[in-house]
Each structure stands twice: as structure tokens, then as C-alpha cells.
Design an enzyme around this catalytic site. Sequence first.
Site, mmCIF file in Angstrom:
data_model
loop_
_atom_site.group_PDB
_atom_site.id
_atom_site.type_symbol
_atom_site.label_atom_id
_atom_site.label_comp_id
_atom_site.label_asym_id
_atom_site.label_seq_id
_atom_site.Cartn_x
_atom_site.Cartn_y
_atom_site.Cartn_z
ATOM 1 N N ARG A 74 0.880 -1.180 0.000
ATOM 2 C CA ARG A 74 0.000 0.000 0.000
ATOM 3 C C ARG A 74 0.914 1.226 0.000
ATOM 4 O O ARG A 74 1.704 1.425 0.911
ATOM 5 C CB ARG A 74 -0.893 0.005 1.222
ATOM 6 C CG ARG A 74 -1.939 -1.111 1.221
ATOM 7 C CD ARG A 74 -3.032 -0.808 2.215
ATOM 8 N NE ARG A 74 -3.987 -1.904 2.353
ATOM 9 C CZ ARG A 74 -5.047 -2.081 1.564
ATOM 10 N NH1 ARG A 74 -5.271 -1.257 0.573
ATOM 11 N NH2 ARG A 74 -5.873 -3.087 1.784
ATOM 12 N N ASP A 136 -13.815 -5.287 -2.725
ATOM 13 C CA ASP A 136 -14.821 -4.315 -2.268
ATOM 14 C C ASP A 136 -15.821 -3.946 -3.373
ATOM 15 O O ASP A 136 -16.894 -3.409 -3.079
ATOM 16 C CB ASP A 136 -14.139 -3.037 -1.753
ATOM 17 C CG ASP A 136 -13.126 -3.317 -0.666
ATOM 18 O OD1 ASP A 136 -13.215 -4.388 -0.042
ATOM 19 O OD2 ASP A 136 -12.237 -2.471 -0.449
HETATM 20 O O1 F6P Z 1 -9.666 -3.200 -0.049
HETATM 21 C C1 F6P Z 1 -9.656 -4.525 0.336
HETATM 22 C C2 F6P Z 1 -9.720 -4.656 1.826
HETATM 23 O O2 F6P Z 1 -9.696 -6.026 2.166
HETATM 24 C C3 F6P Z 1 -10.900 -3.973 2.500
HETATM 25 O O3 F6P Z 1 -12.093 -4.697 2.360
HETATM 26 C C4 F6P Z 1 -10.399 -3.827 3.895
HETATM 27 O O4 F6P Z 1 -11.022 -2.735 4.540
HETATM 28 C C5 F6P Z 1 -8.936 -3.560 3.705
HETATM 29 O O5 F6P Z 1 -8.599 -4.051 2.435
HETATM 30 C C6 F6P Z 1 -8.042 -4.203 4.717
HETATM 31 O O6 F6P Z 1 -6.759 -3.732 4.514
HETATM 32 P P1 F6P Z 1 -5.428 -4.422 5.007
HETATM 33 O O7 F6P Z 1 -5.194 -5.627 4.164
HETATM 34 O O8 F6P Z 1 -4.379 -3.389 4.790
HETATM 35 O O9 F6P Z 1 -5.645 -4.798 6.436
#
Ligand code: F6P
Length: 356
Positions: A74, A136
Site C-alpha cells: 500500500r 470491495d
Molecule cells: O480493499 C480490500 C480490503 O480487504 C478492505 O475490504 C479492507 O477494509 C482492507 O482491504 C483491509 O486492509 P489491510 O489488508 O491493509 O488490512
Amino acid sequence: MKKRIGILTSGGDCPGLNAAIRGVARAAYEMFDAEIIGIHDGYRGLIEGDYSEMSRSQFSGILTLGGTILGTSRTPFRNMRKIESDNVDKVAAMKKTYRNLKLDCLVTLGGNGTHKTANLLSEEGLNIIGLPKTIDNDLYGTDFTFGFHTANDIATGVIDRIHTTAASHGRCMVIEIMGNKAGWLTLYSGVAGGADVILIPEIPYTIDKVAEVVKRRAESNKGFTIIAVAEGAMDREEAKMKKKEREAKRAAEHFSSSAYVAKQLQELVGVEARSVVPGHIQRGGTPSAYDRVLSTEFGVHAAELIRDDVYGVTVALKGNSITHNALKDIAGVAKPVPPDDQMVATARNIGISFGD
Ligand code: F6P
């Protein structure tokens, strides 16, 4: 003429990324003279010049593989133009890697954040093609993103399993479904899993309304209730708050949307309530047949666009057609569930409550 194609996957992973990468690569190799460069860990690899020249064989055997062979990270869009403590000009660094690699184009597989940066790079003069992935399903301009259907199958499977234990114990089970700020995954898995209540961010709920359903079912011969709650769901009071205020309230009072709902129902109705958080399980493992097909179609369309030198676009599904949108038209535009969406009406018409 030879074309050098860079590919990266960015943001949260999902099933179908490898199928889409394979679709791009196989179609490119079939249609023209292609060289493919895999950029590691999304935009981080582009910024730091971390990549590898891929061979044809690396795209074999990955159709059914979950995750991403390229790695992901990210790299928030809001920081892309910020010079941080490492003193790196990220945009300049990405452009440099692109030029050093002599790329003809860059294919970026990702969701909303990825598309914002893809659009930025396109505006900076790079040849970019986006592919819409996210469990999502909240990317504007496409009916579905790949990854969503697999996550829906997984979330539905969770609800199915919770059903039997809920029935045995006569409990109220609150299952928290991913989806960030959007309720698509909760809506679809709630309908597929036969939930009694679906709570999504787009339709703020009143806990008393939810309690009415639980009470009615507790007193009926059913005795148990299944609630599918989106991780981003909020009640009417929370919906009136600013994001920061809401987050502070949540941190002080409860940790998750499901724990909050379960705690309140236990107090209000006196039922035994449990919250269940399947979390990242919803993003793991092999893609469903639907997602394998969709990812392949998206990947092949990207290769066709490269063949035709069409850039500054992202691939999309509209109705039954695979097409594309201009990046500038979709980047940064969210796709929440419209409260009058047909699936919401379908759910309401079979008696599912949205707590409103
Ligand atoms: O965007 C995909 C997702 O799984 C969302 O549904 C969730 O809010 C987020 O990513 C979780 O993020 P991470 O993997 O950084 O915990």
C-alpha cells in the site's frame, strides 16, 4: 515491433490477480512481440527500481493461484507528491524507472488508490492501462471488479457455516464482512447466505430496528438470527459524525462494527450474541471460476489495448461487455451501494431488514 510492458499489482491483494497478469502476458505474447517486466510490490518497486525481467514460463501455472506473484504494497496516493523523511521525489523516481526500463507502457492492477496514482502517472505522460481489482467492488465505471465474486463465495460460505451453529444454540450471530467503506460484499453475501439483517455503510441503521428483528426471531420457532454487518457499517448517530470523531468514538467504545452490534443486542434483547470476523480469509486462496474468467477477459483486453496503443484507460465490465474507461473519468470516484439498488430492493422484498 517489440513492446516492453511493465506490470505491477498494488493495494490489498485479491484472488484473480495472477489470472489477470497471465491474461495480459499470454495475449501479449500471442498477439505481438512482447517483453514483460514485473515490478515488485506495487508502486514501491516502481519508486525504488525493484523489478525483474519475466520469462514466458513464469506466467504458466498461475491461473488458479491466489495472491500475486509480483507482490503488493500500500503506497497511499495522498503521499505520492509528498517528499517524506527519505527525501525521495516519488513521482520523479517512478518516471525514472519507467524511462530506464524503456517501457512502452505500464499495466497497473488495483483498486481506487492504485487508479488515482495510475491517473497521476498518465497525466505525467506515461502510457498506463489499469485493471480493476478489489474484493470491495467499489471502483466506479465497472459493474464488477475481479476478486469480488471469490470473496463473495468465501463470505457466503462463512455465513452458511455460522447458520448451523447459530441454529443449534439459538444465538444471534453477527458476521463482519470486509468491503472498506462500501457494502457490496455484505449485501451480496448477506443475500446469498440468507441473512436476516444486512447492515451496510450506505444505509445507516437504528439498533432498535435490528433488535426488533432479533426479538421476533428469538420468540419464534426459529430462535436464532443471522446478521451480516459491513466493517464500515454505522448507526444513524455515527453517520452524522465526522470520520475522525466516529473513529475516536469507536476506539473508545468498541473495536469493530460486529462487536458493537453484538454487544448492543445482547443488552437490548437479552439474547446470546456473538461476533464473527472472517477478515483476510475473504481475500485468500484460489479465485472462483467466475473470477478466473473475468480476470482473463480483463487481462486480454489490456493486451489488445497495448497492441492498439490505447493508453490512459482502465478496463471495465459493462453489462456483458469488456470495455474501458478513461482513467481521468474514474480515478478517485467511489462506487457506494445506491440505497435504491436493485439488490437492496431484492433483499427487502424477501424480508431482509437493513435496520432502517
Ligand atoms: O480493499 C480490500 C480490503 O480487504 C478492505 O475490504 C479492507 O477494509 C482492507 O482491504 C483491509 O486492509 P489491510 O489488508 O491493509 O488490512
